[in-house]
Design an enzyme around this catalytic site. Structure first.
Site, PDB file in Angstrom:
ATOM      1  N   SER A  13       0.816  -1.224   0.000  1.00 20.42           N
ATOM      2  CA  SER A  13       0.000   0.000   0.000  1.00 20.42           C
ATOM      3  C   SER A  13       0.846   1.269   0.000  1.00 20.42           C
ATOM      4  O   SER A  13       1.829   1.388   0.736  1.00 20.42           O
ATOM      5  CB  SER A  13      -0.919   0.015   1.218  1.00 20.42           C
ATOM      6  OG  SER A  13      -1.617   1.260   1.255  1.00 20.42           O
ATOM      7  N   LYS A  14       0.407   2.246  -0.815  1.00 23.62           N
ATOM      8  CA  LYS A  14       1.091   3.536  -0.877  1.00 23.62           C
ATOM      9  C   LYS A  14       0.361   4.587  -0.039  1.00 23.62           C
ATOM     10  O   LYS A  14       0.748   5.756   0.001  1.00 23.62           O
ATOM     11  CB  LYS A  14       1.179   4.012  -2.326  1.00 23.62           C
ATOM     12  CG  LYS A  14       1.929   3.029  -3.216  1.00 23.62           C
ATOM     13  CD  LYS A  14       2.412   3.679  -4.480  1.00 23.62           C
ATOM     14  CE  LYS A  14       3.123   2.715  -5.403  1.00 23.62           C
ATOM     15  NZ  LYS A  14       4.240   2.016  -4.798  1.00 23.62           N
ATOM     16  N   LYS A  63     -13.832  -4.133   2.316  1.00 28.10           N
ATOM     17  CA  LYS A  63     -14.701  -2.965   2.083  1.00 28.10           C
ATOM     18  C   LYS A  63     -16.160  -3.248   2.470  1.00 28.10           C
ATOM     19  O   LYS A  63     -16.877  -2.334   2.877  1.00 28.10           O
ATOM     20  CB  LYS A  63     -14.604  -2.497   0.634  1.00 28.10           C
ATOM     21  CG  LYS A  63     -13.254  -1.836   0.323  1.00 28.10           C
ATOM     22  CD  LYS A  63     -13.228  -1.242  -1.072  1.00 28.10           C
ATOM     23  CE  LYS A  63     -11.846  -0.705  -1.401  1.00 28.10           C
ATOM     24  NZ  LYS A  63     -11.782  -0.073  -2.726  1.00 28.10           N
ATOM     25  N   ASP A  99     -13.913   6.217  -3.624  1.00 26.76           N
ATOM     26  CA  ASP A  99     -13.352   5.711  -4.892  1.00 26.76           C
ATOM     27  C   ASP A  99     -13.994   6.404  -6.094  1.00 26.76           C
ATOM     28  O   ASP A  99     -13.309   6.777  -7.054  1.00 26.76           O
ATOM     29  CB  ASP A  99     -13.574   4.191  -5.019  1.00 26.76           C
ATOM     30  CG  ASP A  99     -12.613   3.397  -4.149  1.00 26.76           C
ATOM     31  OD1 ASP A  99     -11.529   3.910  -3.821  1.00 26.76           O
ATOM     32  OD2 ASP A  99     -12.953   2.252  -3.805  1.00 26.76           O
ATOM     33  N   SER A 152     -24.645 -11.699 -16.374  1.00 26.42           N
ATOM     34  CA  SER A 152     -25.647 -11.602 -15.302  1.00 26.42           C
ATOM     35  C   SER A 152     -25.193 -10.664 -14.185  1.00 26.42           C
ATOM     36  O   SER A 152     -26.003  -9.983 -13.557  1.00 26.42           O
ATOM     37  CB  SER A 152     -25.960 -12.987 -14.735  1.00 26.42           C
ATOM     38  OG  SER A 152     -24.769 -13.567 -14.246  1.00 26.42           O
ATOM     39  N   TYR A 214      -2.851   0.523 -11.963  1.00 26.59           N
ATOM     40  CA  TYR A 214      -1.728   1.378 -12.311  1.00 26.59           C
ATOM     41  C   TYR A 214      -0.433   0.609 -12.105  1.00 26.59           C
ATOM     42  O   TYR A 214      -0.403  -0.407 -11.395  1.00 26.59           O
ATOM     43  CB  TYR A 214      -1.731   2.666 -11.456  1.00 26.59           C
ATOM     44  CG  TYR A 214      -1.500   2.392  -9.998  1.00 26.59           C
ATOM     45  CD1 TYR A 214      -2.564   2.143  -9.152  1.00 26.59           C
ATOM     46  CD2 TYR A 214      -0.209   2.323  -9.479  1.00 26.59           C
ATOM     47  CE1 TYR A 214      -2.359   1.845  -7.814  1.00 26.59           C
ATOM     48  CE2 TYR A 214       0.009   2.043  -8.146  1.00 26.59           C
ATOM     49  CZ  TYR A 214      -1.064   1.805  -7.321  1.00 26.59           C
ATOM     50  OH  TYR A 214      -0.858   1.498  -6.011  1.00 26.59           O
ATOM     51  N   GLY A 235      -4.690   4.143 -13.396  1.00 23.52           N
ATOM     52  CA  GLY A 235      -5.497   4.550 -12.242  1.00 23.52           C
ATOM     53  C   GLY A 235      -4.720   5.172 -11.086  1.00 23.52           C
ATOM     54  O   GLY A 235      -5.267   5.272  -9.981  1.00 23.52           O
TER      55      GLY A 235
HETATM   56  P1  NDP Z   1     -13.688  -7.673  -8.411  1.00 24.12           P
HETATM   57  O1  NDP Z   1     -12.940  -8.907  -8.087  1.00 24.12           O
HETATM   58  O2  NDP Z   1     -14.858  -7.280  -7.576  1.00 24.12           O
HETATM   59  O3  NDP Z   1     -14.198  -7.756  -9.940  1.00 24.12           O
HETATM   60  C1  NDP Z   1     -13.332  -8.187 -10.945  1.00 24.12           C
HETATM   61  C2  NDP Z   1     -13.982  -7.951 -12.316  1.00 24.12           C
HETATM   62  O4  NDP Z   1     -12.992  -8.274 -13.297  1.00 24.12           O
HETATM   63  C3  NDP Z   1     -15.196  -8.821 -12.614  1.00 24.12           C
HETATM   64  O5  NDP Z   1     -16.115  -8.065 -13.342  1.00 24.12           O
HETATM   65  C4  NDP Z   1     -14.590  -9.962 -13.454  1.00 24.12           C
HETATM   66  O6  NDP Z   1     -15.506 -10.537 -14.365  1.00 24.12           O
HETATM   67  C5  NDP Z   1     -13.556  -9.189 -14.232  1.00 24.12           C
HETATM   68  N1  NDP Z   1     -12.469 -10.025 -14.765  1.00 24.12           N
HETATM   69  C6  NDP Z   1     -11.469 -10.616 -14.066  1.00 24.12           C
HETATM   70  N2  NDP Z   1     -10.628 -11.272 -14.910  1.00 24.12           N
HETATM   71  C7  NDP Z   1     -11.108 -11.063 -16.163  1.00 24.12           C
HETATM   72  C8  NDP Z   1     -10.682 -11.469 -17.473  1.00 24.12           C
HETATM   73  N3  NDP Z   1      -9.593 -12.215 -17.657  1.00 24.12           N
HETATM   74  N4  NDP Z   1     -11.418 -11.078 -18.542  1.00 24.12           N
HETATM   75  C9  NDP Z   1     -12.506 -10.322 -18.381  1.00 24.12           C
HETATM   76  N5  NDP Z   1     -12.984  -9.911 -17.184  1.00 24.12           N
HETATM   77  C10 NDP Z   1     -12.277 -10.275 -16.078  1.00 24.12           C
HETATM   78  O7  NDP Z   1     -12.586  -6.503  -8.426  1.00 24.12           O
HETATM   79  P2  NDP Z   1     -12.804  -4.949  -8.135  1.00 24.12           P
HETATM   80  O8  NDP Z   1     -14.020  -4.504  -8.863  1.00 24.12           O
HETATM   81  O9  NDP Z   1     -12.714  -4.698  -6.674  1.00 24.12           O
HETATM   82  O10 NDP Z   1     -11.479  -4.289  -8.763  1.00 24.12           O
HETATM   83  C11 NDP Z   1     -11.252  -4.281 -10.168  1.00 24.12           C
HETATM   84  C12 NDP Z   1      -9.909  -3.612 -10.462  1.00 24.12           C
HETATM   85  O11 NDP Z   1      -9.933  -2.214 -10.120  1.00 24.12           O
HETATM   86  C13 NDP Z   1      -8.764  -4.231  -9.638  1.00 24.12           C
HETATM   87  O12 NDP Z   1      -7.717  -4.501 -10.516  1.00 24.12           O
HETATM   88  C14 NDP Z   1      -8.386  -3.138  -8.639  1.00 24.12           C
HETATM   89  O13 NDP Z   1      -6.995  -3.168  -8.359  1.00 24.12           O
HETATM   90  C15 NDP Z   1      -8.778  -1.860  -9.376  1.00 24.12           C
HETATM   91  N6  NDP Z   1      -9.102  -0.734  -8.473  1.00 24.12           N
HETATM   92  C16 NDP Z   1      -8.353   0.415  -8.541  1.00 24.12           C
HETATM   93  C17 NDP Z   1      -8.630   1.503  -7.717  1.00 24.12           C
HETATM   94  C18 NDP Z   1      -7.791   2.748  -7.801  1.00 24.12           C
HETATM   95  O14 NDP Z   1      -7.854   3.597  -6.886  1.00 24.12           O
HETATM   96  N7  NDP Z   1      -7.017   2.938  -8.843  1.00 24.12           N
HETATM   97  C19 NDP Z   1      -9.735   1.459  -6.727  1.00 24.12           C
HETATM   98  C20 NDP Z   1     -10.485   0.205  -6.746  1.00 24.12           C
HETATM   99  C21 NDP Z   1     -10.148  -0.841  -7.584  1.00 24.12           C
HETATM  100  P3  NDP Z   1     -16.475 -11.778 -13.931  1.00 24.12           P
HETATM  101  O15 NDP Z   1     -17.623 -11.158 -13.180  1.00 24.12           O
HETATM  102  O16 NDP Z   1     -16.880 -12.391 -15.216  1.00 24.12           O
HETATM  103  O17 NDP Z   1     -15.625 -12.686 -13.058  1.00 24.12           O
END
Ligand code: NDP
Length: 272
Positions: A13-14, A63, A99, A152, A214, A235
C-alpha cells in the site's frame, strides 16, 4: 492523530506515503500506519483500533466488512455497498466511499475530460464498478454501458440503480456499438496481463481509455487502446484522488494532488 490503511495483503500500500505528503502541505503531524488484519477479524480489530485512532482507509478484502461496521453511511457508500473510509466521531463511526469521486476528479480535473453528455463504457462489474456508477451518473454522462464477461453480474448491478442511462451487456453485444468517448477498464484482467476481447468498434480515436489498475508500464488494455489511437491513462490519479477525499473528510482541508501524483509517478518510472 492516528490513522491507518487496513487490508490483507497490505505491504504494497502507498496510502501512508500519500497521506504523509498531504499532511506536510498543511504542517499537520500524523501517524498513518499499514495494518494487516486476518479475515474474520475486521470488526474486533476496528473496535481496538478506534480506542485510540481517528480514521482509516479500508482496502481489499474488507470494504464490505467496513460497510457493515459503520454506524452511519454516506450516500456514496450506500450506493457502492462498500466503504473505503471510516471516521470515528462522537456519535459513532461514519463510513464513506471515496473511490467514485476519486475517479471523477481524476478524469475531469487532472485529465480535462468532459463527462457531461459523454457516452461511457465500463468493462467489469465487480466492487470497483459498483462504486463509480453513482458519481459518473451524477457527473451527467449521457449513457453508461456496463459490459462484463459474466453478463448476469452486469445486469444485477444495473438493477440496483434506477436510471435509464444504464445498460448491461456481455462482450459479444459490444460488436454493434460505435466508439465510446470514455472506456474504463474496471476488471482485474490487467493484473494478469490478459487482453480483453473488445471489438475494434468500441475504441473512438479521439476518446480516453482509462485503466483503474496502475503500474510502471502501460497495461495490456492501455496498449490495446493506444493501438487504436485512443488517449490512455492508468489509475494512479484515482488512487491519489480517493485518498485526498478521505483526507478532506478527516482534516476538513483539501490537499493538492498534482505534486503527489508526480511524486508517485516518478517512483514508478524508476522501477522500469
Ligand atoms: P472484483 O474482483 O470485484 O471484480 C473483478 C472484475 O474483473 C469482474 O467483473 C470480473 O468478471 C472481471 N475479470 C477478471 N478477470 C477477467 C478477465 N480475464 N477477462 C474479463 N474480465 C475479467 O474486483 P474490483 O471490482 O474490486 O477491482 C477491479 C480492479 O480495479 C482491480 O484490478 C483493482 O486493483 C482496481 N481498483 C483500482 C482503484 C484505484 O484507486 N485505482 C480502486 C479500486 C479498484 P467476472 O464477473 O466475469 O468474473
Amino acid at each position: 492523530m492516528r490513522f491507518a490503511v487496513i487490508g490483507n495483503p497490505i505491504a504494497h500500500s502507498k496510502s501512508p506515503e500519500i497521506h504523509q505528503a498531504f499532511a506536510a502541505q498543511f504542517g499537520i503531524e500524523l501517524r498513518y500506519e499499514k495494518m494487516l488484519v486476518e479475515r474474520g477479524q475486521f470488526s474486533a480489530s476496528m473496535d481496538d483500533f478506534f480506542k485510540t485512532a481517528t480514521g482509516c482507509n479500508v482496502t481489499v478484502p474488507f470494504k464490505t466488512d467496513a460497510f457493515d461496521y459503520a454506524d452511519r453511511l454516506s450516500p456514496a457508500a450506500q450506493a457502492a455497498g462498500a466503504v473505503n473510509t471510516l471516521y470515528k466521531k462522537a456519535e459513532g463511526v461514519f463510513g464513506d466511499n471515496t473511490d467514485g469521486i476519486g475517479l471523477v476528479r481524476d478524469l475531469q480535473e487532472n485529465l480535462g475530460l468532459r463527462l457531461a453528455d459523454a457516452r461511457v463504457l465500463i468493462v467489469g462489474a465487480g466492487g470497483a464498478t459498483r462504486g463509480v456508477i453513482l458519481p459518473l451518473l451524477n457527473a451527467g454522462v449521457r449513457s453508461l454501458t456496463i459490459a462484463n464477461r459474466t453478463e448476469s453480474k452486469a445486469e444485477q448491478l444495473v438493477g440496483l440503480f434506477a436510471d435509464t442511462r444504464l445498460r448491461a451487456c456481455g462482450f459479444e453485444a459490444l460488436a454493434s456499438e460505435s466508439g465510446f468517448e470514455l472506456i474504463i477498464n474496471a476488471t482485474s484482467a490487467s493484473l494478469t496481463a490478459e487482453p480483453l476481447p473488445l471489438p475494434d468498434g468500441v475504441f473512438a480515436c479521439d476518446g480516453l481509455a482509462y485503466d483503474m489498475v496502475y503500474g510502471a508500464k502501460p497495461t495490456v488494455f492501455m496498449q490495446q487502446a493506444d493501438d487504436r489511437q485512443m488517449r490512455v491513462c492508468d489509475g494512479l490519479g484515482m488512487l491519489i484522488e480517493q485518498a485526498a477525499a478521505s483526507f478532506e473528510l478527516w482534516h476538513q482541508r483539501r490537499p493538492q494532488t498534482a505534486p503527489v501524483i508526480e511524486q508517485l509517478r516518478a517512483q514508478l518510472r524508476k522501477q522500469l
